[in-house]
Enzyme design. Structure first.
Site, PDB file in Angstrom:
ATOM      1  N   ASP A 136       0.881  -1.182   0.000  1.00  0.00           N
ATOM      2  CA  ASP A 136       0.000   0.000   0.000  1.00  0.00           C
ATOM      3  C   ASP A 136       0.910   1.222   0.000  1.00  0.00           C
ATOM      4  OD1 ASP A 136      -2.189   1.930   0.768  1.00  0.00           O
ATOM      5  OD2 ASP A 136      -3.324   0.082   0.993  1.00  0.00           O
ATOM      6  N   HIS A 161       2.248   2.064  -3.323  1.00  0.00           N
ATOM      7  CA  HIS A 161       1.539   3.249  -3.799  1.00  0.00           C
ATOM      8  C   HIS A 161       2.407   4.493  -3.823  1.00  0.00           C
ATOM      9  CE1 HIS A 161      -2.715   1.498  -2.771  1.00  0.00           C
ATOM     10  NE2 HIS A 161      -2.037   0.785  -3.650  1.00  0.00           N
TER      11      HIS A 161
END
Length: 540
Positions: free
Chosen positions: A338, A372
């Site tokens: 993430d 990310h």
């Protein structure tokens, strides 16, 4: 013959907060304003001990003697053999620490990693005197559930600390003297996840606790987690086991996230809550059950020399300062499931009501090579201010650098600066997820944002700046005072033009932006006020 420059501002050298021990210290300094920096020399007591590259504005000096004073000097090397002293500092090391080896008597933790050894490791922590070290030696693999650190303690991991796969090992047992916070009847502890305070499983390594009566009070001080070893969590298997008992949404509605029941109850791998003077250094941290390192309501945290790997983990954030001030991370690599870094300060409406911002965050010399990228938000209802990023490599990520908030968040992001970075893309915009809280009265405010001396490569959509819009109430929220200066932009392929999109911006300055090959590009301007463009050119 090296000529020494005396003119110009002197930028000081200082000890990175919380990094001083009996044998080691980390020094940091600001990148000087001069052009053509070739590197840095570090001098110890008039002897040059190390040379650093232009992006390494830090050095860790080891093998020092306890209770001894040392004089350090840092010199910047410029073009044409010119040099300048950046600054000096005198350091006095601390007293030699007492070491408690958890694999030795009286603790005798299983070095093969086959037996859960939570109790004996925790006993070593409880027994350790102030400024002592609880030690897991090289070559040992030890299996454990949740551990609770305390004031003036170092946990040194040179071997491998494995997290148990049993959720029961992350609950507070009745009468546990090591845990001083709030726990519910099920043994979950009061924590914060995705911007809301709620009861969650404990982390593998814990320090401090959440005090809802005084969140500004620091309840744990002077904690270090260090070493050359590995902290390996329970990963997806543990996360799924934690979720499985909390999927009844009639009984546990607070644990729903993005339509995934039980998601918010999971513990993190390392949690520091209401802690002051925290140092996390040296170790490899991998395979969390959700977020990797979570800092809640903390003050003064330094993370350096760490490798974080959470690839394949749902919500596998790397390093999350959450309503925390004076946080610093450098010389660290990420490959995450993430956000590599996610800077937070709570979610509407609770984050607005608590109103504790994240402030003074410094990020430099990082490698983010998956996940990310670097994010501020989306939970930023308490506000985020004064974030500086420099000399970072952010490549192969989904978003590069992203400042994000839902229209409902309220709060603000102010005084953000990124310099001397190589990134995939740059975005500041609204997002439409994780919006299950009552809306704030005002739209979020993004203001005073600068991207300077950076290269953007890897995405056709190189820059996206979009303000906020509440169509139902006929309101707009403009991104205010944005500076894009001395940038080089390049697309990964010539098949499509490089795109720059600006919408609902006020006071947008674009200065000296070079569009490298392929040179085709498009600029989309919608509802932009106070636009200034200087020297926007294509490079053959």
């Amino acid at each position: 013959m090296i000529e020494r420059i005396k003119a110009g501002p002197i930028v000081g050298v200082k000890i990175a907060p919380a990094t001083l021990s009996s044998s080691q210290v980390t020094l940091i300094w600001d990148r000087p304003q001069e052009q053509g920096i070739q590197g840095y020399q570090v001098w110890q007591d008039e002897k040059m001990i190390e040379r650093r590259s232009p992006n390494q504005t830090h050095v860790t000096v080891s093998s020092l003697k306890p209770e001894t004073s040392y004089f350090f000097k840092v010199v910047v090397l410029l073009e044409h053999q010119l040099t300048k002293i950046i600054g000096t500092v005198t350091v006095t090391t601390m007293a030699k620490e007492v070491v408690f080896d958890v694999t030795q008597a009286p603790y005798n933790a299983d070095k093969t990693g086959k037996t859960v050894c939570t109790e004996v490791i925790q006993q070593a922590i409880n027994d350790c005197p102030p400024l002592g070290i609880v030690y897991l030696p090289k070559g040992a693999t030890v299996l454990s559930g949740a551990l609770e650190l305390k004031d003036d303690l170092t946990l040194q991991i040179d071997g491998t600390l494995n997290g148990s796969l049993d959720p029961l090992d992350y609950l507070v047992k009745a009468g546990d003297p090591a845990f001083k916070g709030q726990a519910n009847a099920e043994g979950l502890v009061r924590s914060r996840y995705e911007g809301w305070e709620m009861y969650c499983y404990r982390s593998l390594i814990n320090a401090g606790y959440l005090d809802p009566n005084d969140r500004s009070k620091m309840v744990c001080h002077n904690v270090r987690v260090c070493g050359s070893g590995v902290i390996h969590g329970g990963g997806t298997a543990l996360g799924e086991a934690m979720k499985s008992g909390y999927t009844d949404l009639e009984k546990y509605p607070q644990y729903l996230s993005d339509n995934i029941p039980g998601r918010r109850v999971r513990g993190r791998l390392l949690s520091f809550v209401q802690c002051q003077n925290v140092h996390l250094t040296g170790v490899t941290i991998e395979n969390p059950s959700s977020w990797t390192v979570h800092l809640v309501y903390c003050d003064t945290v330094t993370t350096n020399g760490v490798s974080i790997n959470s690839r394949g983990i749902d919500n596998g954030d790397g390093w999350d300062p959450d309503s925390t001030r004076n946080a610093m991370i450098f010389d660290t690599s990420f490959d995450t499931g993430d956000d590599c870094i996610a800077i937070k300060s709570g979610k509407n409406p609770e984050g607005n009501e608590i109103g504790i911002p994240t402030e003074n965050v410094r990020i430099f010399d990082l490698k983010m090579l998956g996940g990310h990228g670097l994010a501020i938000g989306s939970e930023m209802s308490g506000g985020v201010a004064d974030v500086q990023i420099h000399d970072c490599l952010i490549q192969g990520t989904n978003y590069g650098i992203e400042l994000k908030a839902h229209n409902d968040r309220g709060g603000y992001i102010r005084n953000f600066t990124a310099t001397h970075c190589l990134i995939d893309s740059f975005e500041a915009q609204s997002v439409d997820y994780n919006s299950d809280g009552t809306a704030a009265k005002e739209l979020p405010v993004f203001a005073d944002i600068s991207l300077v001396d950076c290269q953007i490569t890897g995405k056709q959509q190189a820059i996206t700046l979009i303000g906020f819009s509440d169509q139902q109430n006929h309101r707009k929220g403009y991104l205010e005072r944005i500076l894009l200066k001395n940038l080089t932009l390049s697309a990964p392929t010539a098949a499509a033009p490089l795109r720059l999109h600006f919408e609902r911006c006020a006071g947008l300055k674009i200065e000296h932006v070079h569009l490298a090959s392929p040179a085709k590009f498009s600029i989309d301007l919608q509802d932009v006020h106070g636009l200034q463009i200087t020297d926007l050119v294509e490079v053959e």
